[in-house]
Design an enzyme around this catalytic site. Structure first.
Site, mmCIF file in Angstrom:
data_model
loop_
_atom_site.group_PDB
_atom_site.id
_atom_site.type_symbol
_atom_site.label_atom_id
_atom_site.label_comp_id
_atom_site.label_asym_id
_atom_site.label_seq_id
_atom_site.Cartn_x
_atom_site.Cartn_y
_atom_site.Cartn_z
ATOM 1 N N HIS A 182 1.283 4.830 -2.387
ATOM 2 C CA HIS A 182 0.912 5.711 -3.500
ATOM 3 C C HIS A 182 2.179 6.405 -3.985
ATOM 4 O O HIS A 182 2.785 7.169 -3.227
ATOM 5 C CB HIS A 182 -0.109 6.750 -3.043
ATOM 6 C CG HIS A 182 -1.403 6.159 -2.583
ATOM 7 N ND1 HIS A 182 -2.471 5.957 -3.430
ATOM 8 C CD2 HIS A 182 -1.794 5.711 -1.361
ATOM 9 C CE1 HIS A 182 -3.472 5.418 -2.748
ATOM 10 N NE2 HIS A 182 -3.087 5.246 -1.491
ATOM 11 N N ASP A 218 1.668 3.997 2.906
ATOM 12 C CA ASP A 218 0.620 4.807 2.289
ATOM 13 C C ASP A 218 1.215 5.960 1.475
ATOM 14 O O ASP A 218 1.479 5.811 0.285
ATOM 15 C CB ASP A 218 -0.352 5.314 3.362
ATOM 16 C CG ASP A 218 -1.715 5.707 2.809
ATOM 17 O OD1 ASP A 218 -1.932 5.563 1.592
ATOM 18 O OD2 ASP A 218 -2.569 6.148 3.591
ATOM 19 N N ASP A 219 1.378 7.126 2.100
ATOM 20 C CA ASP A 219 1.935 8.318 1.447
ATOM 21 C C ASP A 219 3.066 8.842 2.327
ATOM 22 O O ASP A 219 2.898 9.826 3.060
ATOM 23 C CB ASP A 219 0.859 9.393 1.280
ATOM 24 C CG ASP A 219 -0.313 8.916 0.437
ATOM 25 O OD1 ASP A 219 -0.215 8.986 -0.795
ATOM 26 O OD2 ASP A 219 -1.318 8.468 1.022
ATOM 27 N N HIS A 250 0.863 -1.192 0.000
ATOM 28 C CA HIS A 250 0.000 0.000 0.000
ATOM 29 C C HIS A 250 0.893 1.234 0.000
ATOM 30 O O HIS A 250 1.258 1.763 1.040
ATOM 31 C CB HIS A 250 -0.918 -0.023 1.232
ATOM 32 C CG HIS A 250 -1.986 1.026 1.222
ATOM 33 N ND1 HIS A 250 -3.256 0.800 1.688
ATOM 34 C CD2 HIS A 250 -1.986 2.318 0.804
ATOM 35 C CE1 HIS A 250 -3.979 1.901 1.565
ATOM 36 N NE2 HIS A 250 -3.216 2.843 1.031
ATOM 37 N N GLU A 262 -11.484 3.128 5.841
ATOM 38 C CA GLU A 262 -10.504 4.068 6.397
ATOM 39 C C GLU A 262 -11.283 5.146 7.151
ATOM 40 O O GLU A 262 -11.292 5.184 8.370
ATOM 41 C CB GLU A 262 -9.651 4.684 5.293
ATOM 42 C CG GLU A 262 -8.608 5.674 5.808
ATOM 43 C CD GLU A 262 -7.869 6.404 4.695
ATOM 44 O OE1 GLU A 262 -6.859 7.048 5.020
ATOM 45 O OE2 GLU A 262 -8.291 6.349 3.522
ATOM 46 N N HIS A 307 -9.624 0.924 -1.469
ATOM 47 C CA HIS A 307 -9.598 1.552 -0.157
ATOM 48 C C HIS A 307 -11.003 1.449 0.435
ATOM 49 O O HIS A 307 -11.981 1.879 -0.188
ATOM 50 C CB HIS A 307 -9.217 3.025 -0.283
ATOM 51 C CG HIS A 307 -7.771 3.266 -0.593
ATOM 52 N ND1 HIS A 307 -7.086 2.570 -1.557
ATOM 53 C CD2 HIS A 307 -6.876 4.153 -0.057
ATOM 54 C CE1 HIS A 307 -5.833 3.008 -1.596
ATOM 55 N NE2 HIS A 307 -5.683 3.962 -0.693
#
EC number: 3.5.4.2
Length: 337
Positions: free
Chosen positions: A19, A278-279, A17, A200, A197
């Site tokens: 991005h 994630d980011d 996961h 969340e 997703h």
């Protein structure tokens, strides 16, 4: 604790996961802005970092999409991806399945093939130079309509042999999985894996829809599955992976206090949970930082992290033979530590 941190640091793992646009560090953002003569709404790197003080998902997305404006050429996308691959390699990530958001680029006039060619060049380099394996997952932006997703899938046609799957990201609440049922069905017919997703910021019903209507192969985030006991049991029995992102959850106030993070509970309930970043440029931590945070705040032990690392390979879209080879590397590391 020091021995555990050392153990985590070199633990062989996969990241499922991530991005790629969310790995755009402020320094690279300014470098690309200068290269492409893009004016940023920030005077310097420190101002960008100061702006990374989000209260929710939408506040993050607003600045995230601003950052993508500096990405214009194949070289830009290659540099972006390579920066992540080098950083992930330091965390002993052997395999990565990276999300990319083509609509955030095509909507501002960047051709789809520019995005793909840049990412594919980086993947080729990472595989040759770092020995990593990498797969691409093309995400649809859920705040846009399904026709835009269909248009993106059509653009991807020449590259489908280079794309492992499709996903669903962006603003979750008010944009349920069912909104994209037709495009996901077509993607499945084309042989692509499906992820989304869900759970969340949206409640457990978003996860149920993603499973029942989209027929996804993996749940991205999934924290709020704890609200539905039957759904938890189903996920455990089916061994579907959850790609959980602790520091992201904390930064976006999904789980303000990591001591209350649901991952340890889900692990004890037999769910196939994984840890991811994630980011990372926006949330202040790459994958090992997320592992370490759960060691510090949740009291997870070495055996827990071994199970989570195993889950990361088992939950990947790699061929069984490759998964077995990576698990062998993991087992040898554990035996030798």
């Amino acid at each position: 604790m020091n021995n555990l941190i050392k153990f985590i640091a070199a633990l062989p793992k996969a990241e499922l996961h991530l991005h790629i646009e969310g790995s755009l560090e402020p320094e690279l953002m300014f470098e690309l802005a200068k290269r492409n003569k893009v004016t940023l709404p920030f005077p310097d790197v420190e101002s960008v970092k100061a702006a990374y003080n989000f209260n929710n998902l939408q506040e993050f997305l607003d600045i995230y999409y601003q950052g993508t404006n500096v990405l214009k050429t194949e070289e830009d996308f290659c540099d972006l991806a390579m920066a992540y691959f080098y950083r992930a390699h330091r965390d002993n990530v052997l395999h990565s399945e990276i999300f990319f958001d083509p609509q955030s680029h095509t909507e501002r006039g960047i051709p789809f093939n520019v995005v793909m060619n840049g990412l594919l060049a980086a993947i080729t380099k990472a595989e040759a130079e770092l020995g990593m394996s990498v797969q691409l997952i093309m995400c649809f932006l859920r705040h846009l309509d399904e026709e835009s997703a269909f248009a993106t899938l059509r653009m991807a046609e020449p590259f489908l042999d280079k794309i492992a799957g499709v996903g669903l990201d962006s603003s979750e609440v008010g944009n349920p999985p069912s909104k994209f049922r037709h495009v996901f069905a077509e993607a499945r017919q084309k042989g692509l894996k499906l992820v989304a997703h869900a759970g969340e910021e949206g409640d457990a019903s978003y996860i149920k829809e993603a499973l029942d209507i989209l027929n996804i192969d993996r749940i991205d985030h999934g924290n709020r599955i704890t609200e539905d006991r039957l759904l938890m049991t189903r996920a455990a029995r089916s061994a579907i992976a959850l790609t959980i992102c602790p520091l992201s959850n904390q930064k976006l106030q999904v789980v303000p206090d990591l001591r209350n993070h649901p991952l340890p509970y889900l692990l004890r309930q037999g769910l196939r949970v994984t840890i991811n970043s994630d980011d990372p440029a926006y949330f202040g931590g790459y994958v090992n930082d997320n592992y370490k945070a759960l060691a510090e705040y949740c009291g997870l032990k070495a055996a827990d992290f071994v199970e989570i690392a195993r889950n990361s390979f088992l939950g990947s879209f790699l061929p069984d033979q490759t998964v077995a080879a990576y698990l062998d590397v993991l087992d040898k590391y554990v035996d030798s530590f």
